[in-house]
Design a protein around this motif. Structure first.
Motif, PDB file in Angstrom:
ATOM      1  N   TYR A  76       0.812  -1.224   0.000  1.00 12.12           N
ATOM      2  CA  TYR A  76       0.000   0.000   0.000  1.00 12.12           C
ATOM      3  C   TYR A  76       0.847   1.276   0.000  1.00 12.12           C
ATOM      4  O   TYR A  76       0.312   2.364  -0.215  1.00 12.12           O
ATOM      5  N   ILE A  94      -3.535   5.291  -0.050  1.00 11.38           N
ATOM      6  CA  ILE A  94      -4.736   4.582   0.381  1.00 11.38           C
ATOM      7  C   ILE A  94      -5.434   5.292   1.539  1.00 11.38           C
ATOM      8  O   ILE A  94      -6.628   5.090   1.780  1.00 11.38           O
ATOM      9  N   ASN A 154      -2.733   2.134   6.754  1.00 13.86           N
ATOM     10  CA  ASN A 154      -3.745   1.242   6.190  1.00 13.86           C
ATOM     11  C   ASN A 154      -4.536   0.504   7.268  1.00 13.86           C
ATOM     12  O   ASN A 154      -4.903  -0.655   7.097  1.00 13.86           O
TER      13      ASN A 154
END
Length: 615
Positions: free
Chosen positions: A55, A68, A533
């Motif tokens: 990510y 993200i 995340n």
């Protein structure tokens, strides 16, 4: 009626054909040869590492530039062409096969640009192949067999977790299915799915080593499996997961699973204390005046490729993150890049800024910024904040890096400032930038500075286990009790997280009840794990996303007015600050969005695979 499978996503698990049998890139062999020896079997298994969700990579899941974090309330992005903006944040998730997070297509399958759900099924099939064939190999030692099987059990569990925390409880994918197999697969509850996953993790824990050789840095270890067991159990205890299939309502935490999650988190922390002391929270044992500065090396580091407290992570082995840093964190003036690589940026929201507590200099206590006892003032909104605020947030007027001639650079996001633009594609939409993974030596005026440190994608670090423990203990036993004798209450766990960065303990006014302290735990988790995340999954599992996104423009920024425009030296300027709506940011979210939709054709072909509510 039994159903036959002939659809794309499930074919990733059930197909008899290994169309994706790429092995390691240097291997060019047929499947029967994969299990000839240890190296070829390990090369096949290594595809699971390549398929992990990176990510921190700017093209992860084909997100194409936004970080993200812009899914949740942590951030805003200028790159409006990404499907993160016009699919995910718009709430248009159904049958979006080529979109990040909800996508199930096979584009870029098996690498870090592939969709997380597709890659998870891909890796589960590889793991099942390993588990089926490795015990029958007669060319490997017992130690090599344990290494292969331990990694395979872990990958089957981790990737199953990646699926169920998006889709909810699913059937058990516990063997290699073939194309002509008759299947009737009803969904399991989330807790039933987790129980099976934990059984795989227990096997992995028994088989995996404490550590690998330096050449194998980044391979899964025993403590990584223990950490995932802790995290997965906390998810199973959470309000969203405490629902039967077909229901989405907030009935609170599951007490039994909260007790399990506390137990498993304690086991991880005890294991670290006794077996892996180098994995303790970084900076915890340093003098007070050194803690805040040392904290930054949790996130970027040199010469080591990963920080000491990383437990489960993607090892990028010294990969330059210059492009990721420029695209995620820097605007055109700091990066000197042009085009999409220059103006694309993801910026912290006022929402996350407001979560950093204020320390009242009179009583020495910490308070939420809007508490009447905090001493907060909009005339000096960035004074006396939690030390992690200064580690993470570049705010208007703050110095960060140098121009080529050695003069300091400042973030100029006030009306008329160099970093603010009327063009929404060329501005800093919230007024802030993220420096959690951006060291001040790295900018377009000093390209050599980009190589000063490394950073990588981390899934679980030691500090998260303290946060998991605190949340589970609070829900199981309340903020101040330790009936199992683990040696630490929920309040004490949170205070250890704060103390390691030099932050004062939680104010006692918030520790008298489970309900009061729950909000401080959630706030602590938001700031400590900012942009790692977790927030997107946390606000869904807590079932608070509808409330967070109930305004037309739920993402906030800061509007800054320069009251001294004739003053040229930034430190001598005076500003006025006004919270504002970021009108380029929307978040369409209602109760159906707590779970991702399963594609309609999958439901049509599998009569017992019930669709998630609202889709």
């Amino acid at each position: 009626m039994m159903k036959r499978i002939n659809i794309l996503l499930l074919a990733l698990i059930f197909s008899a054909c290994e169309t994706y049998l790429d092995l390691a890139p240097e291997l060019d062999i047929d499947e029967p040869d994969v299990f000839e020896n240890y190296l070829s079997a390990q090369g096949y298994l290594d595809n699971c590492y390549r398929a992990l969700n990176d990510y921190m990579y700017w093209k992860s899941q084909t997100v194409n530039r936004p970080h993200i974090a812009a899914l949740s309330d942590e951030a805003a992005t200028t790159y409006i062409y990404s499907k993160l903006v016009h699919v995910m944040n718009a709430g248009n998730w159904f049958n979006q096969s080529e979109a990040l997070e909800v996508g199930y297509g096979d584009g870029s399958l098996g690498n870090r640009e592939g969709y997380v759900i597709s890659n998870a099924f891909y890796s589960i099939r590889i793991a099942n192949k390993i588990l089926k064939n490795v015990p029958e190999m007669n060319t490997i030692s017992d130690a090599e067999e344990k290494e292969l099987l331990g990694q395979a059990y872990f990958f089957r569990a981790w990737n199953y977790f990646e699926i169920i925390r998006r889709w909810g409880g699913m059937p058990l994918f516990d063997h290699v299915f073939v194309g002509d197999e008759e299947l009737d697969l009803p969904r399991k509850t989330y807790q039933e799915s987790t129980e099976w996953m934990l059984s795989d993790l227990d096997l992995a824990i028994d088989l995996l080593p404490n550590e690998w050789s330096e050449a194998n840095t980044g391979r899964i270890t025993k403590v990584a499996a223990m950490a995932v067991k802790s995290m997965a159990s906390l998810y199973a205890a959470s309000p969203l997961m405490n629902n039967p299939i077909g229901t989405v309502q907030n009935s609170g935490y599951n007490q039994q699973w909260a007790e399990k999650a506390a137990k498993y988190a304690n086991e991880v922390l005890q294991y670290i204390d006794n077996e892996l002391p180098a994995k303790k929270m970084m900076g915890e044992d340093l003098p007070e005046d050194q803690k805040a500065d040392a904290y930054r090396f949790v996130f970027y580091h040199y010469p080591n490729f990963v920080s000491e407290e990383s437990l489960w992570y993607l090892n990028s082995t010294g990969e330059s993150r210059k492009n990721d840093m420029i695209i995620h964190f820097q605007n055109m003036r700091f990066s000197k890049n042009t085009g999409n690589y220059g103006w694309a940026i993801t910026t912290p929201s006022q929402n996350i800024v407001d979560m950093f507590e204020v320390i009242n200099t009179t009583d020495g206590q910490a308070y939420p910024f809007d508490d009447p006892n905090s001493g907060f003032s909009w005339s000096n909104p960035y004074n006396n904040r939690d030390p992690r605020f200064y580690n993470n947030i570049l705010y208007p007027g703050r110095e960060w890096g140098l121009f080529k001639d050695g003069t300091p650079m400042y973030l100029e996001t006030w009306d008329g400032g160099a970093d603010l633009s009327a063009n929404v594609l060329r501005t800093v939409p919230t007024g802030y930038m993220c420096v959690k993974w951006w060291w001040p030596e790295a900018n377009g005026y000093n390209n050599a500075g980009f190589s000063k440190y490394y950073y990588n994608t981390v899934y679980i670090r030691t500090t998260q286990i303290f946060l998991d423990y605190a949340e589970a203990m609070n829900e199981a036993y309340g903020p101040n009790l330790d009936p199992e004798g683990y040696g630490m209450t929920a309040v004490e766990a949170i205070n250890r997280v704060r103390a390691r960065v030099g932050m004062v303990p939680v104010n006692s006014k918030f520790t008298s009840s489970k309900e009061l302290f729950r909000e401080r735990i959630r706030n602590e988790r938001a700031i400590e794990l900012m942009w790692e995340n977790h927030r997107w999954f946390d606000i869904r599992r807590w079932m608070i996303a509808e409330d967070l996104f109930n305004e037309t423009y739920p993402i906030k920024g800061i509007h800054v007015i320069d009251q001294t425009p004739r003053v040229k030296t930034v430190p001598d300027k005076q500003f006025s600050y006004f919270p504002m709506d970021v009108t380029t940011e929307t978040r369409a979210f209602d109760s159906k969005h707590y779970w991702y939709p399963i594609a309609k054709d999958h439901i049509d072909h599998l009569g017992n695979l019930e669709q998630n509510p609202g889709w």
